[in-house]
Design an enzyme around this catalytic site. Structure first.
Site, PDB file in Angstrom:
ATOM      1  CG  HIS A  28      -0.745  -0.262   2.479  1.00 42.56           C
ATOM      2  ND1 HIS A  28       0.271   0.375   3.126  1.00 42.56           N
ATOM      3  CD2 HIS A  28      -1.311  -1.090   3.391  1.00 42.56           C
ATOM      4  CE1 HIS A  28       0.317  -0.039   4.376  1.00 42.56           C
ATOM      5  NE2 HIS A  28      -0.607  -0.933   4.561  1.00 42.56           N
ATOM      6  CG  HIS A  82      -3.079  -6.308  12.572  1.00 44.51           C
ATOM      7  ND1 HIS A  82      -4.077  -5.361  12.527  1.00 44.51           N
ATOM      8  CD2 HIS A  82      -2.114  -5.867  11.728  1.00 44.51           C
ATOM      9  CE1 HIS A  82      -3.732  -4.408  11.690  1.00 44.51           C
ATOM     10  NE2 HIS A  82      -2.554  -4.691  11.179  1.00 44.51           N
ATOM     11  CD  GLU A  84      -3.021  -3.415   7.072  1.00 43.66           C
ATOM     12  OE1 GLU A  84      -2.349  -3.202   8.099  1.00 43.66           O
ATOM     13  OE2 GLU A  84      -2.918  -2.710   6.038  1.00 43.66           O
ATOM     14  CG  ASP A  86      -0.757  -7.489   6.162  1.00 44.26           C
ATOM     15  OD1 ASP A  86      -1.805  -7.046   6.668  1.00 44.26           O
ATOM     16  OD2 ASP A  86       0.377  -7.107   6.519  1.00 44.26           O
ATOM     17  CG  HIS A 148      -0.587  -0.241  11.828  1.00 40.64           C
ATOM     18  ND1 HIS A 148      -0.900   0.250  10.591  1.00 40.64           N
ATOM     19  CD2 HIS A 148      -0.595  -1.584  11.706  1.00 40.64           C
ATOM     20  CE1 HIS A 148      -1.053  -0.764   9.739  1.00 40.64           C
ATOM     21  NE2 HIS A 148      -0.867  -1.868  10.393  1.00 40.64           N
ATOM     22  CG  ASP A 167       1.436  -5.028  11.301  1.00 39.63           C
ATOM     23  OD1 ASP A 167       1.797  -6.051  10.704  1.00 39.63           O
ATOM     24  OD2 ASP A 167       0.463  -4.340  10.943  1.00 39.63           O
ATOM     25  CE1 TYR A 195       5.830  -3.552   8.504  1.00 45.06           C
ATOM     26  CE2 TYR A 195       5.727  -2.632  10.718  1.00 45.06           C
ATOM     27  CZ  TYR A 195       5.152  -3.356   9.688  1.00 45.06           C
ATOM     28  OH  TYR A 195       3.889  -3.863   9.839  1.00 45.06           O
ATOM     29  CG  HIS A 228       4.984  -8.000   8.261  1.00 45.94           C
ATOM     30  ND1 HIS A 228       4.437  -8.587   7.149  1.00 45.94           N
ATOM     31  CD2 HIS A 228       4.040  -7.145   8.719  1.00 45.94           C
ATOM     32  CE1 HIS A 228       3.216  -8.099   6.944  1.00 45.94           C
ATOM     33  NE2 HIS A 228       2.951  -7.232   7.891  1.00 45.94           N
TER      34      HIS A 228
HETATM   35 FE1  FEO Z   1      -1.080  -3.928   9.643  1.00 46.76          FE
HETATM   36 FE2  FEO Z   1       1.000  -6.333   8.534  1.00 46.76          FE
HETATM   37  O1  FEO Z   1      -0.626  -5.420   8.669  1.00 46.76           O
END
Ligand code: FEO
Length: 407
Positions: A28, A82, A84, A86, A148, A167, A195, A228
Site C-alpha cells: 500500500h 490484527h 489487516e 495481510d 497500528h 506488526d 518499517y 513480518h
Molecule cells: Fe497492519 Fe501487517 O498489517
C-alpha cells in the site's frame, strides 16, 4: 519429487507456519524492495492454537507448513491479533479447512473481521488483560489500540516467555532465515527503521506509552514474534531501544532535501541548499523524486532534523511527484522538524506558497524564507538558497541532541 513446505520451530511447542512473499514490491504505497513475510504461529498446546494467518494467496503455503506438524483439522483455536488483510486474508479459508472450536480477536478486531468477511463462525472478543487457557499453556492478551489499527493486540505466552507482537517490531524482509541472529545486522536495522518510518511514525506517542506499559508489566520476554520479518530472540534490548529512539523523534543534524525538477532549475536550487546545509554543519540527503521512492524519503526523515521541499510550479500547482510525497509525509506526522521550501516557476509560481502551507500544517518550523526563482536561477537566487541552507544547517547543529559536533 515432492517439495516439502515445512514449519520452523521457534521454541518449545511453538512453530512458525507463515509464508514468504519474495515478489512483493508495493505494500500500500511502501516500496518493499526485499519482499516480505506473513508470519503465522502454531502453538502446540493441549488446545492447539493458530496465531494469525497470512495474506490470502498464501493460504496453501500456511496450511502445508501446519500439516508438517499436525493435521490442520486438529487446530482448536485461532487467534487474530490484527485484522489487516495481510494477516486475516486467509482467515475464511483457514476456518473452512480447520473448522476450529473457537476464533478469538480483540473487541474491535471481532467487529472488523465481521465487516471484512461474512463469516459463519462467531468471533469471540477478548479483553485487554484477559487470559485464555490452552490447557497446559496460557495466552494473555494486551490491547495495542492504534498500533497500528484500532483492533491490534499482542498475545503473550508466559510459559514460553514469547510475545506475539503482530506488526510491532516487524519489517518487510523476505528471507530463508527466520531469526534475527541469522540476518545481517545492517539489513535488520535498515528494514526495521523503514518499517517503523512508514507504518508506525504517526503512532509514536502510543509506542512510547506501550513501551512504558509493557516495561511496567514486568513480562518476562525472551522471544518477540512479529507478523513480518525475522523473529527476535538474540538481543531484544536492541529493537526495543531503537523503537524508543524512533518514537521520541529527537532532531538530529540530518537534513532531507526532497525535490523534483522539470528543466533542472529546481534541481540546481536543491544543490545550492545542500552546499549551504553542509557549510552550516548539517549532514545532507538530497532526494530527487525521479530517483527516490516516497517510502525511502520517509525512512531518511525518521531520524532527521530538517525537511526542505522543492518543486517547480506546473499548471498553477505543485509538481505531481512532490504533491505525492507531501501527502504521504503529512500522514506520517513526523514531529520536531525545521525546514523550508523552494522552487522555480515561469509565470505564476504558486507551488512554493502551497508547499509552505502544507509544511505549516505538518508543524514543520519554517527556519528560512522560501526561495523562488523565475525560469532559471541566477547567481543571486542560488546564493539565497545557499544562505538559507547554511542558516538551517547552523540551527540543526545547535539543536542536535545526539551530541555530535562534526564540523
Ligand atoms: Fe497492519 Fe501487517 O498489517
Amino acid at each position: 519429487m515432492s517439495v516439502d513446505t515445512k514449519a520452523i520451530r521457534v521454541t518449545d511447542d511453538v512453530y512458525w507456519v507463515g509464508a514468504i512473499d519474495w515478489t512483493l514490491r508495493d505494500f500500500h504505497g511502501y516500496l518493499t524492495s526485499r519482499g516480505t513475510t506473513y508470519n503465522a504461529f502454531l502453538v502446540m498446546a493441549d488446545k492447539v492454537t493458530l496465531i494469525d494467518t497470512v495474506k490470502q494467496p498464501f493460504c496453501g503455503e500456511m496450511l502445508a507448513r501446519i500439516a508438517s506438524v499436525i493435521d490442520p483439522a486438529k487446530i482448536d483455536y485461532i487467534v487474530s491479533d490484527h485484522s489487516e488483510m495481510d494477516h486475516s486474508g486467509c482467515l475464511p479459508q483457514a476456518i473452512a479447512a480447520v473448522q476450529p472450536e473457537k476464533v478469538f480477536a480483540s473487541t474491535i478486531g471481532a467487529k472488523t473481521l465481521a465487516r471484512q468477511f461474512k463469516l459463519d463462525q462467531e468471533i469471540i472478543p477478548v479483553k485487554d488483560g484477559e487470559t485464555l487457557s490452552l490447557g497446559n499453556l496460557n495466552l494473555a492478551f494486551v490491547e495495542t489500540k492504534m498500533l497500528h489499527w484500532p483492533d491490534s493486540m499482542f498475545s503473550y505466552l508466559p510459559e514460553r516467555q514469547l510475545l506475539f507482537a503482530q506488526d510491532a517490531f516487524g519489517m518487510h524482509l523476505a528471507t530463508s532465515e527466520r531469526f534475527d541472529d541469522e540476518v545481517d545486522d545492517w539489513v535488520l536495522e535498515f528494514e526495521a527503521a523503514k518499517y517503523y518510518a512508514n507504518i508506525l511514525t504517526p503512532f509514536s506517542p502510543l509506542v512510547l506509552k506501550l513501551l512504558e506499559r509493557v516495561g511496567g508489566m514486568n513480562l518476562d520476554i525472551k522471544t518477540i514474534a512479529p507478523d513480518h520479518g525475522p523473529i527476535w530472540r538474540n538481543d531484544l534490548g536492541r529493537i526495543l531501544g531503537l523503537y524508543e529512539k524512533w518514537a521520541t523523534m529527537a532532531p538530529s543534524r540530518k537534513a532531507v532535501v526532497v525535490y523534483d525538477t522539470m528543466w533542472k532549475s529546481t534541481a540546481a536550487m536543491a544543490r545550492a541548499y545542500g552546499e549551504g546545509l553542509l557549510e552550516g554543519g548539517a549532514c545532507v540527503r538530497l532526494m530527487p523524486l525521479g530517483a527516490s521512492h516516497r517510502s525511502d524519503v520517509a525512512t531518511e526523515l525518521l531520524d532527521a532534523g530538517a525537511l526542505l521541499v522543492g518543486s517547480p510550479t506546473m499548471n498553477n500547482t505543485i509538481f505531481p511527484t512532490v504533491a505525492d510525497v507531501l501527502t504521504y509525509l503529512k500522514g506520517l506526522k513526523r514531529q520536531n522538524l525545521i525546514g523550508t521550501c523552494f522552487g522555480s516557476y515561469g509565470w505564476s509560481g504558486e507551488a512554493t506558497k502551497q508547499i509552505a502551507q502544507t509544511l505549516e500544517e505538518m508543524k514543520v518550523e519554517m527556519a528560512a524564507e522560501p526561495v523562488r526563482a523565475q525560469y532559471v536561477p541566477d547567481e543571486s537566487d542560488l546564493a539565497k538558497c545557499y544562505e538559507a541552507g547554511k542558516v538551517i544547517g547552523e540551527k540543526l547543529q545547535a539543536n542536535c541532541e545526539c551530541g555530535c559536533k562534526a564540523r
